[in-house]
Scaffold this active site. Structure first.
Site, PDB file in Angstrom:
ATOM      1  N   SER A  28      35.139  45.616  38.734  1.00 32.43           N
ATOM      2  CA  SER A  28      34.585  45.015  39.960  1.00 32.43           C
ATOM      3  C   SER A  28      33.725  46.008  40.729  1.00 32.43           C
ATOM      4  CB  SER A  28      35.720  44.590  40.895  1.00 32.43           C
ATOM      5  OG  SER A  28      36.541  43.651  40.281  1.00 32.43           O
ATOM      6  N   HIS A  58      30.648  40.785  39.420  1.00 31.25           N
ATOM      7  CA  HIS A  58      30.607  41.204  38.021  1.00 31.25           C
ATOM      8  C   HIS A  58      29.261  40.809  37.414  1.00 31.25           C
ATOM      9  CE1 HIS A  58      35.000  42.154  37.506  1.00 31.25           C
ATOM     10  NE2 HIS A  58      34.982  41.563  38.679  1.00 31.25           N
ATOM     11  N   HIS A  80      39.178  38.251  33.117  1.00 34.03           N
ATOM     12  CA  HIS A  80      40.545  38.622  33.491  1.00 34.03           C
ATOM     13  C   HIS A  80      41.509  37.537  33.055  1.00 34.03           C
ATOM     14  CE1 HIS A  80      37.858  40.653  36.333  1.00 34.03           C
ATOM     15  NE2 HIS A  80      38.781  41.587  36.441  1.00 34.03           N
ATOM     16  N   TYR A  82      43.679  36.195  34.814  1.00 31.62           N
ATOM     17  CA  TYR A  82      43.877  35.188  35.868  1.00 31.62           C
ATOM     18  C   TYR A  82      42.793  34.116  35.884  1.00 31.62           C
ATOM     19  CZ  TYR A  82      40.557  38.093  38.556  1.00 31.62           C
ATOM     20  OH  TYR A  82      39.462  38.797  38.957  1.00 31.62           O
ATOM     21  N   GLU A  83      41.698  34.319  35.124  1.00 32.48           N
ATOM     22  CA  GLU A  83      40.634  33.310  35.157  1.00 32.48           C
ATOM     23  C   GLU A  83      41.013  32.049  34.389  1.00 32.48           C
ATOM     24  OE1 GLU A  83      36.496  34.892  34.959  1.00 32.48           O
ATOM     25  OE2 GLU A  83      37.554  36.816  34.820  1.00 32.48           O
ATOM     26  N   ALA A 110      38.703  48.384  39.308  1.00 36.36           N
ATOM     27  CA  ALA A 110      38.996  48.661  40.709  1.00 36.36           C
ATOM     28  C   ALA A 110      40.500  48.492  40.871  1.00 36.36           C
ATOM     29  CB  ALA A 110      38.260  47.670  41.599  1.00 36.36           C
ATOM     30  N   MET A 205      44.418  44.231  38.211  1.00 36.58           N
ATOM     31  CA  MET A 205      44.560  42.937  37.517  1.00 36.58           C
ATOM     32  C   MET A 205      43.867  42.919  36.157  1.00 36.58           C
ATOM     33  SD  MET A 205      43.829  40.462  40.772  1.00 36.58           S
ATOM     34  CE  MET A 205      44.482  40.850  42.410  1.00 36.58           C
ATOM     35  N   SER A 206      43.643  44.082  35.564  1.00 31.73           N
ATOM     36  CA  SER A 206      42.876  44.088  34.300  1.00 31.73           C
ATOM     37  C   SER A 206      43.326  45.228  33.397  1.00 31.73           C
ATOM     38  CB  SER A 206      41.383  44.244  34.620  1.00 31.73           C
ATOM     39  OG  SER A 206      41.122  45.541  35.126  1.00 31.73           O
ATOM     40  N   ASN A 229      41.450  50.517  47.723  1.00 27.37           N
ATOM     41  CA  ASN A 229      42.353  50.270  48.874  1.00 27.37           C
ATOM     42  C   ASN A 229      43.699  50.910  48.595  1.00 27.37           C
ATOM     43  OD1 ASN A 229      42.291  47.784  46.905  1.00 27.37           O
ATOM     44  ND2 ASN A 229      44.356  47.802  47.801  1.00 27.37           N
ATOM     45  N   HIS A 241      39.292  40.483  48.199  1.00 32.16           N
ATOM     46  CA  HIS A 241      38.287  40.717  47.148  1.00 32.16           C
ATOM     47  C   HIS A 241      36.987  41.234  47.777  1.00 32.16           C
ATOM     48  CE1 HIS A 241      36.375  40.457  43.297  1.00 32.16           C
ATOM     49  NE2 HIS A 241      35.519  39.537  43.696  1.00 32.16           N
TER      50      HIS A 241
HETATM   51  N1  HPA Z   1      45.947  45.093  43.724  1.00 28.22           N
HETATM   52  C1  HPA Z   1      45.523  44.513  42.588  1.00 28.22           C
HETATM   53  N2  HPA Z   1      44.271  44.611  42.149  1.00 28.22           N
HETATM   54  C2  HPA Z   1      43.403  45.306  42.890  1.00 28.22           C
HETATM   55  C3  HPA Z   1      43.782  45.923  44.090  1.00 28.22           C
HETATM   56  C4  HPA Z   1      45.126  45.805  44.528  1.00 28.22           C
HETATM   57  O1  HPA Z   1      45.538  46.329  45.574  1.00 28.22           O
HETATM   58  N3  HPA Z   1      42.662  46.529  44.588  1.00 28.22           N
HETATM   59  C5  HPA Z   1      41.660  46.277  43.698  1.00 28.22           C
HETATM   60  N4  HPA Z   1      42.104  45.549  42.666  1.00 28.22           N
END
Ligand code: HPA
Length: 267
Positions: A28, A58, A80, A82-83, A110, A205-206, A229, A241
């Site tokens: 991302s 993306h 991903h 989750y898609e 990310a 998430m990847s 973050n 996001h």
């Molecule tokens: N959690 C999950 N996926 C992420 C995060 C997070 O805090 N930050 C960026 N992708």
């Protein structure tokens, strides 16, 4: 001829016959790195079976050409889990990468940090991962090749080369354990406290399904997170996001310098 061989042939007609040595999957907010490849950009939509990537931020193109003089294939986006709920979504792209000649894959993503000493804006090299999702992209594979050893899945030699590249660029590159959480909802603070207890350093998430698939195919793998973050409950900032996309460029600049130096050292 397998689907991957057919696609590799199609890609060669557009990108030339020279074999690719390395693949790169961009996470991302990191898609712009692909624009710097000297070569061609092929939309995933032109490659039957490639994922339909629907995540904003993306870049769904396969860039094939040279970066720092190294012949690379750069995936501007990944699908991903989750898609569409398919942990095998990146199997065909990785088979194509192998058919193009690559022996190594660098993954980027990310991630949220669970380590106060690795705040947003930093990059983290994955020393290992925890597949907290419990999903596995190799379920359904029929041969004994599915029993893939995951010791040293994150290749020690590639990691050493990436660390050396970071050092040469004067960038700190701490190592840590990445936890795969399926998403798309972010984690709760209680889940983050649990993941910390389990030995996690970052969460995202990847990446984990692709590491498993790439090892299955015999590719050497390393992965780097850009920290966007602090994970849920670890700071007052709101996790979203939008925030991930806004923060990714901070770490992306570092990531790009590390990758370029890494490629120069491979020439
Ligand atoms: N959690 C999950 N996926 C992420 C995060 C997070 O805090 N930050 C960026 N992708």
């Amino acid at each position: 001829m397998s689907d991957a061989d057919t696609l590799a042939r199609l890609i060669r007609t557009r990108a030339g016959d020279a074999p690719v040595t390395l693949g790169l999957i961009l996470g991302s907010g990191l898609g712009h790195i692909a624009q710097q490849v000297e070569g061609v950009a092929i939309p995933y939509a032109d490659l039957p079976g490639f994922p339909h990537v629907g995540v904003s931020g993306h870049n769904p193109n396969l860039h094939v050409g040279t970066l720092e003089g190294v012949r690379v294939a750069v995936f501007g986006a990944r699908e991903h889990y989750y898609e569409s709920g398919n942990p095998r979504a990146m199997l065909l792209p990785l088979q194509v990468l192998k058919a193009l000649g690559a022996d190594s894959l660098i993954l980027t993503n990310a991630a949220g940090s669970m380590r106060p000493d690795i705040p947003p804006g930093n990059v983290m090299l994955l020393s290992d991962h925890i597949n907290y999702s419990g999903l596995n992209p190799l379920i359904g594979e029929k041969t004994d090749a599915r029993f893939v050893p995951m010791t040293d899945a994150h290749d020690p030699a590639l990691r050493a080369a990436l660390k050396a590249a970071a050092k040469a660029e004067g960038i700190e590159l701490p190592e840590g354990v990445y936890c795969w959480y399926s998403g798309p909802s972010f984690e709760t603070p209680a889940e983050i406290r649990m993941l910390k207890l389990l030995g996690g350093d970052a969460v995202g998430m990847s990446t984990v399904p692709e590491v498993i698939l790439a090892r299955f195919l015999g590719l050497r793998v390393a992965a780097i997170s850009t920290i966007t973050n602090m994970a849920a409950g670890m700071s007052d900032e709101k996790i979203s996001h939008e925030h991930t996309k806004a923060m990714a460029p901070l770490g992306a600049a570092k990531l790009e310098r590390i990758l370029r130096e890494f490629l120069r050292s491979r020439k």
